[in-house]
Design a protein around this motif. Structure first.
Motif, short mmCIF file in Angstrom:
data_model
loop_
_atom_site.label_atom_id
_atom_site.label_comp_id
_atom_site.label_asym_id
_atom_site.label_seq_id
_atom_site.Cartn_x
_atom_site.Cartn_y
_atom_site.Cartn_z
N ASP A 25 0.84 -1.20 0.00
CA ASP A 25 0.00 0.00 0.00
C ASP A 25 0.88 1.25 0.00
OD1 ASP A 25 -2.17 -1.65 0.10
OD2 ASP A 25 -2.71 -1.21 2.18
N PHE A 26 0.29 2.38 -0.41
CA PHE A 26 1.01 3.64 -0.44
C PHE A 26 0.01 4.78 -0.30
CE2 PHE A 26 -0.29 2.82 -4.80
CZ PHE A 26 -0.74 4.06 -5.24
N GLU A 27 0.52 5.99 -0.07
CA GLU A 27 -0.27 7.21 -0.09
C GLU A 27 0.39 8.18 -1.04
OE1 GLU A 27 -0.40 8.45 4.00
OE2 GLU A 27 -2.26 7.35 4.38
N ASP A 67 -0.33 15.34 -1.93
CA ASP A 67 -0.62 16.11 -0.72
C ASP A 67 -1.89 15.62 -0.03
OD1 ASP A 67 1.60 17.63 -1.27
OD2 ASP A 67 0.47 19.22 -2.28
N GLN A 68 -2.82 15.08 -0.81
CA GLN A 68 -4.07 14.59 -0.24
C GLN A 68 -3.94 13.19 0.33
OE1 GLN A 68 -6.72 16.66 -0.03
NE2 GLN A 68 -5.35 18.18 -0.98
N LYS A 69 -2.73 12.60 0.20
CA LYS A 69 -2.47 11.25 0.71
C LYS A 69 -3.50 10.24 0.17
CE LYS A 69 0.00 12.74 4.86
NZ LYS A 69 1.31 12.37 4.28
N TRP A 70 -3.66 10.25 -1.14
CA TRP A 70 -4.56 9.32 -1.83
C TRP A 70 -4.13 7.90 -1.52
CZ3 TRP A 70 -4.23 5.72 -5.87
CH2 TRP A 70 -5.41 5.44 -6.57
N PRO A 71 -5.01 7.07 -0.93
CA PRO A 71 -4.61 5.73 -0.52
C PRO A 71 -4.71 4.72 -1.67
CG PRO A 71 -6.86 6.13 0.16
CD PRO A 71 -6.39 7.40 -0.50
N GLY A 72 -3.60 4.06 -1.95
CA GLY A 72 -3.62 3.09 -3.04
C GLY A 72 -2.79 1.86 -2.71
#
Length: 218
Positions: A201-203, A206-211
């Protein structure tokens, strides 16, 4: 008669670059309604200059790579069309279709896919841009047209299967990609159902989109 899928290479002449953005925009209200508004946000892409440029560049690159071997520049864009009886369609979907053939059937663009030989820049800490020891095709874009939901069932699985066929044709044994992990990882579960496994997983941004980054060995 049942729906039959046909896949073709995207082209600028067919304005498929605009079509890809329309696919995304068609999804936005539906994603919001099912609790997945954070996946692509609420801003339509069709009139955003940066999005228009990216879509144009991807289709242009795809056309330039026609008949070319796999390389660090390789990329292809595809449009999936559903062939159906014209009389079975709503007026809205008829407007999206081509002319009927002699059998009263039409082809309607229902989904699109972009494959690249390099990973997205925001996942480079997990997946290198290019992996010479284990090369991959990167699933950069996969979206259906929500306006055609009555006839696009199975379009995602069909395109992923085509990606596997394309990888095999090129002598590549790995497909990678990334997706949003919000709303209970429902999108992750779809990709897992198609044979992918999450790597990490990653972010992003700036909005720390979770993917999550996923891959499939074929």
């Amino acid at each position: 008669m049942s729906t039959t899928f046909h896949i073709r290479l995207a082209s600028l002449a067919a304005k498929d670059n605009e079509r890809f953005l329309a696919f995304v925009d068609s999804q936005l209200p539906w994603l919001e309604s099912v609790g997945s508004g954070g996946q692509w946000g609420s801003t339509p892409r069709g009139n955003v200059e940066a999005s228009q440029k990216k879509a144009f560049t991807r289709v242009q690159k795809s056309e330039a790579c026609e008949g070319k071997p796999y390389s660090s520049y390789w990329g292809r864009a595809y449009v999936l069309e559903a062939e159906v009886d014209v009389d079975s369609l709503s007026d809205e979907v008829k407007q999206l279709s081509g002319p009927p053939n002699e059998n009263g059937r039409v082809r309607v663009p229902v989904a699109g896919m972009v494959l690249e030989s390099t990973s997205a820049d925001y996942v480079r800490s997990i997946l290198p841009e290019i992996d010479e020891k284990s090369p991959f095709l990167y699933l950069f874009f996969l979206a259906s047209d929500r306006r055609t939901s009555s006839i696009n069932k199975g379009s995602g699985a069909f395109l992923i299967n085509h990606a596997k066929e394309e990888a095999t044709r090129l002598g590549i044994r790995r497909i990678a990609g990334d997706c949003w992990t919000g709303n209970g990882r429902k999108l992750v579960q779809f990709y897992e159902s198609q044979g992918f496994k999450s790597i990490e997983d990653f972010e992003a941004g700036d909005q720390k989109w979770p993917g999550t980054v996923f891959e499939m060995r074929i």
